[in-house]
Design an enzyme around this catalytic site. Structure first.
Site, PDB file in Angstrom:
ATOM      1  N   HIS A  21       5.163  18.091  -5.820  1.00  0.00           N
ATOM      2  CA  HIS A  21       6.245  18.377  -6.776  1.00  0.00           C
ATOM      3  C   HIS A  21       7.542  18.613  -6.001  1.00  0.00           C
ATOM      4  CE1 HIS A  21       5.779  22.612  -5.652  1.00  0.00           C
ATOM      5  NE2 HIS A  21       4.485  22.544  -5.958  1.00  0.00           N
ATOM      6  N   HIS A  24       7.430  20.408  -2.610  1.00  0.00           N
ATOM      7  CA  HIS A  24       7.003  19.636  -1.430  1.00  0.00           C
ATOM      8  C   HIS A  24       8.085  18.644  -1.003  1.00  0.00           C
ATOM      9  CE1 HIS A  24       3.226  20.664  -3.686  1.00  0.00           C
ATOM     10  NE2 HIS A  24       3.034  21.271  -2.531  1.00  0.00           N
ATOM     11  N   CYS A 132      -4.384  29.762  -1.330  1.00  0.00           N
ATOM     12  CA  CYS A 132      -3.681  29.880  -0.041  1.00  0.00           C
ATOM     13  C   CYS A 132      -4.620  29.569   1.109  1.00  0.00           C
ATOM     14  CB  CYS A 132      -3.169  31.296   0.195  1.00  0.00           C
ATOM     15  SG  CYS A 132      -1.908  31.858  -0.924  1.00  0.00           S
ATOM     16  N   CYS A 150      -3.731  37.633  -5.636  1.00  0.00           N
ATOM     17  CA  CYS A 150      -2.894  36.973  -4.628  1.00  0.00           C
ATOM     18  C   CYS A 150      -1.420  37.254  -4.929  1.00  0.00           C
ATOM     19  CB  CYS A 150      -3.146  35.464  -4.643  1.00  0.00           C
ATOM     20  SG  CYS A 150      -1.954  34.566  -3.636  1.00  0.00           S
ATOM     21  N   LYS A 303       8.138  31.414  -7.687  1.00  0.00           N
ATOM     22  CA  LYS A 303       8.083  30.306  -6.736  1.00  0.00           C
ATOM     23  C   LYS A 303       7.511  29.089  -7.467  1.00  0.00           C
ATOM     24  CE  LYS A 303       5.731  28.484  -2.732  1.00  0.00           C
ATOM     25  NZ  LYS A 303       4.418  28.326  -2.151  1.00  0.00           N
ATOM     26  N   LYS A 306       2.267  24.405  -8.608  1.00  0.00           N
ATOM     27  CA  LYS A 306       1.372  23.848  -9.611  1.00  0.00           C
ATOM     28  C   LYS A 306       0.652  24.974 -10.345  1.00  0.00           C
ATOM     29  CE  LYS A 306      -1.625  20.498 -10.959  1.00  0.00           C
ATOM     30  NZ  LYS A 306      -2.241  20.425 -12.034  1.00  0.00           N
TER      31      LYS A 306
HETATM   32  N1  MSP Z   1      -1.719  22.788   3.931  1.00  0.00           N
HETATM   33  C1  MSP Z   1      -0.869  23.879   4.192  1.00  0.00           C
HETATM   34  C2  MSP Z   1       0.051  23.591   5.355  1.00  0.00           C
HETATM   35  C3  MSP Z   1      -0.629  23.266   6.648  1.00  0.00           C
HETATM   36  S1  MSP Z   1       0.499  22.844   7.908  1.00  0.00           S
HETATM   37  C4  MSP Z   1      -0.368  22.841   9.295  1.00  0.00           C
HETATM   38  C5  MSP Z   1      -0.021  24.175   2.961  1.00  0.00           C
HETATM   39  N2  MSP Z   1       0.109  23.156   2.088  1.00  0.00           N
HETATM   40  S2  MSP Z   1       0.902  23.210   0.696  1.00  0.00           S
HETATM   41  O1  MSP Z   1       0.577  21.988   0.007  1.00  0.00           O
HETATM   42  O2  MSP Z   1       0.642  24.419   0.021  1.00  0.00           O
HETATM   43  O3  MSP Z   1       2.424  23.076   1.059  1.00  0.00           O
HETATM   44  C6  MSP Z   1       3.136  24.151   1.526  1.00  0.00           C
HETATM   45  C7  MSP Z   1       4.566  23.766   1.806  1.00  0.00           C
HETATM   46  O4  MSP Z   1       5.170  23.086   0.694  1.00  0.00           O
HETATM   47  C8  MSP Z   1       5.440  24.996   1.978  1.00  0.00           C
HETATM   48  O5  MSP Z   1       5.388  25.545   3.240  1.00  0.00           O
HETATM   49  C9  MSP Z   1       6.781  24.424   1.674  1.00  0.00           C
HETATM   50  O6  MSP Z   1       7.208  23.720   2.810  1.00  0.00           O
HETATM   51  C10 MSP Z   1       6.510  23.465   0.539  1.00  0.00           C
HETATM   52  N3  MSP Z   1       6.665  24.100  -0.771  1.00  0.00           N
HETATM   53  C11 MSP Z   1       5.730  24.191  -1.774  1.00  0.00           C
HETATM   54  N4  MSP Z   1       6.276  24.834  -2.839  1.00  0.00           N
HETATM   55  C12 MSP Z   1       7.553  25.164  -2.553  1.00  0.00           C
HETATM   56  C13 MSP Z   1       8.588  25.801  -3.264  1.00  0.00           C
HETATM   57  N5  MSP Z   1       8.440  26.253  -4.490  1.00  0.00           N
HETATM   58  N6  MSP Z   1       9.773  25.933  -2.634  1.00  0.00           N
HETATM   59  C14 MSP Z   1       9.998  25.451  -1.374  1.00  0.00           C
HETATM   60  N7  MSP Z   1       9.041  24.867  -0.689  1.00  0.00           N
HETATM   61  C15 MSP Z   1       7.799  24.729  -1.228  1.00  0.00           C
HETATM   62  O7  MSP Z   1       0.472  25.261   2.842  1.00  0.00           O
END
Ligand code: MSP
Length: 502
Positions: A21, A24, A132, A150, A303, A306
């Site tokens: 989304h 990401h 997480c 969480c 934040k 999903k």
């Molecule tokens: N799989 C782990 C990361 C492993 S890296 C070795 C993970 N994945 S995640 O799909 O949850 O993606 C996390 C990342 O997505 C966050 O660190 C950020 O960079 C980005 N974001 C997801 N939601 C976000 C927001 N609402 N706002 C800004 N960035 C966001 O964690």
């Protein structure tokens, strides 16, 4: 010839349990802009992104769909790649934790650490968040209706108690404090202080890096005990080594690793500093050069995510703003390292309409139309209006400093927008359509357009290419871009770049 400077940039690898989304895309587009900028300034750039495919979260997501985890992740990865294609993400490799070379790296790393006595067997228990994929301590979780929840997903935590293997994170306390205090790795600085405070303020505990196979079977087998799989975070962090051939091309690895820039959201700061730096040290690898940490996109006070039900879909953004450039620009303009930003359609619409459609789009259109009408499409002039072009030179300097040294993409874009605003005011005051020969005025404006599009190139590559093509503007190194006199421009057409939204 001067040897090219390496520039290695990474995004977190995303969990492909659901579609990506705006959250990401926020990280991915920002990293892409840095990658494109570094390519333009002549750096040998490598951009890595990918997916984090193992662990309980994915195992359960696949179970819920009634397919195998591999089938599930394969289908989700296709979706990820498609979205990154639609957003023009110029990655050099898309790493998957199910890739053969990655599995080798993880097994190798675990084996090395085990032999060094840095991994040992034990038991653990604690409150776990599957979303997480991490444990929360009593000082971290939220109590809701008498149950631990969480703090990010606000879902009930699961009590987990089993045998495991630990990584001796505690042994790296002095190393980590020394490193964090003396080296400027974590940026912006307040995030570095946050990690230091956490290490100083509480005991640095060893972390569990394995799961019994009977509970989490979807993972990489621990090389020294086949009853366990490797914990997802231990597995995932190592992707940054896989991406640049850690085991298969030492020379290449060393070269890119020396200039590693990890872009991450603040939610995963601890893993990317304390845990990751210690793992690297255990493998005798230097820490990354920079960890660039950004804050969250917030929607309706939470934040964006999903599981919070407030995710903005990339498709919807592409549908509304009609081009990848529109969406890329908006992301870059709201991007903020230090502070959370609340997004809304009205905020995005107003930036899009006033900056892309009006300020940039209208100027290009007007300049193009005037050159065609008044000068039959061919523009040259021996004189120029310095008051405006001096501002263009200043904008170049500021832009490069802001983006190249301070990673402040939004402020850098506001510099360009400020320049374009001046250009729009200039066109309104000199009224070239009323002059018998507006060559000097239109040439002045053309130089401003040239500067602006060169700076915008990493952000809106398609629109910039279109303007460059239509106006016969040469695109080049943003560090060297400057106002020229005495050139000739041939204008083939006056493109309409961005249509207003309502
Ligand atoms: N799989 C782990 C990361 C492993 S890296 C070795 C993970 N994945 S995640 O799909 O949850 O993606 C996390 C990342 O997505 C966050 O660190 C950020 O960079 C980005 N974001 C997801 N939601 C976000 C927001 N609402 N706002 C800004 N960035 C966001 O964690």
């Amino acid at each position: 010839m001067k040897p090219e400077t390496p520039f290695y940039i990474t995004t977190p690898i995303y969990y492909p349990n659901a579609e990506p989304h705006l959250g990401h895309a926020y990280t991915t587009v920002f990293a892409d802009i840095l990658a494109r900028y570094h390519r333009l300034i002549g750096d040998d750039t490598f951009y890595l992104t990918g997916t984090d495919e193992h662990g309980l979260k994915l195992q359960r997501a696949a179970e819920a769909k009634g397919v195998t985890p591999k089938e599930f992740v394969d289908s989700m990865v296709a979706i990820y790649r498609n979205f990154w294609g639609l957003l023009n993400i110029s990655y050099n490799r898309f790493v998957r934790t199910t890739d053969e070379d990655h599995i080798k790296v993880v097994k190798y790393a675990a084996e090395v650490m085990y032999r060094k006595g840095l991994i040992y067997k034990g038991n653990y228990s604690g409150w776990y968040c599957v979303d997480c994929e991490k444990f929360y301590s009593a000082s971290e979780y939220l109590m809701i209706d008498g149950r631990p929840h969480c703090p990010i997903h606000r879902k009930p935590l699961e009590w987990t108690e089993e045998s495991t293997y630990y990584f001796r994170l505690s042994e790296f306390r002095e190393y980590l404090l020394n490193l964090l205090k003396n080296k400027d790795i974590v940026y912006p600085k307040h995030f570095r202080q946050e990690v230091i405070n956490k290490i100083v303020g509480q005991e640095l505990l060893d972390i569990s890096i394995a799961r019994p196979k009977e509970r989490v079977w979807w993972g990489i087998e621990l090389p020294f005990d086949k009853n366990y799989t490797v914990y997802v975070w231990f597995d995932a962090l190592l992707n940054y080594l896989t991406g640049i051939n850690y085991l298969s091309d030492k020379e290449r690895f060393r070269r890119y690793w020396s200039s590693t820039h990890h872009v991450i959201g603040k939610d995963i700061l601890w893993f990317h500093t304390a845990v990751w730096f210690a793992m690297l040290k255990a493998l005798d690898i230097d820490p990354p050069k920079k960890v660039l940490v950004h804050s969250f996109i917030i929607n309706k006070g939470l934040k964006m995510g999903k599981s919070s039900g407030n995710a903005v879909r990339i498709e919807d953004l592409l549908g509304r703003y009609l081009s990848s450039d529109g969406v890329r620009y908006l992301i870059a303009r709201i991007f903020n390292l230090g502070k959370d930003v609340e997004v809304s359609t009205s905020l995005l619409d107003s930036i899009y309409n006033s900056e892309l459609a009006d300020n940039l789009g209208n100027l290009i259109r007007r300049v193009g139309v005037l050159i065609k009408k008044k000068l039959k499409g061919t523009l040259s002039s021996e004189s120029i209006d310095n008051t405006l072009t001096d501002k263009a030179d200043t904008a170049v300097h500021k832009f490069n400093k802001l983006l190249g040294e301070e990673y402040e993409i939004s402020t850098a874009l506001q510099e360009v927008m400020g320049l374009l605003k001046e250009a729009n005011a200039y066109i309104n005051s000199v009224r070239p359509w009323e002059l018998s020969d507006p060559s000097k005025e239109l040439y002045t404006l053309m130089e401003v357009v040239k500067v602006a599009i060169n700076l915008l190139y990493p952000v809106i590559p398609e629109s910039v290419s279109k303007v460059a093509e239509s106006f016969s503007i040469q695109l080049g190194n943003p560090l060297d871009i400057s106002v020229d006199v005495g050139k000739e421009y041939v204008v083939k057409e006056a493109p309409i770049l961005f249509k207003k939204v309502r």
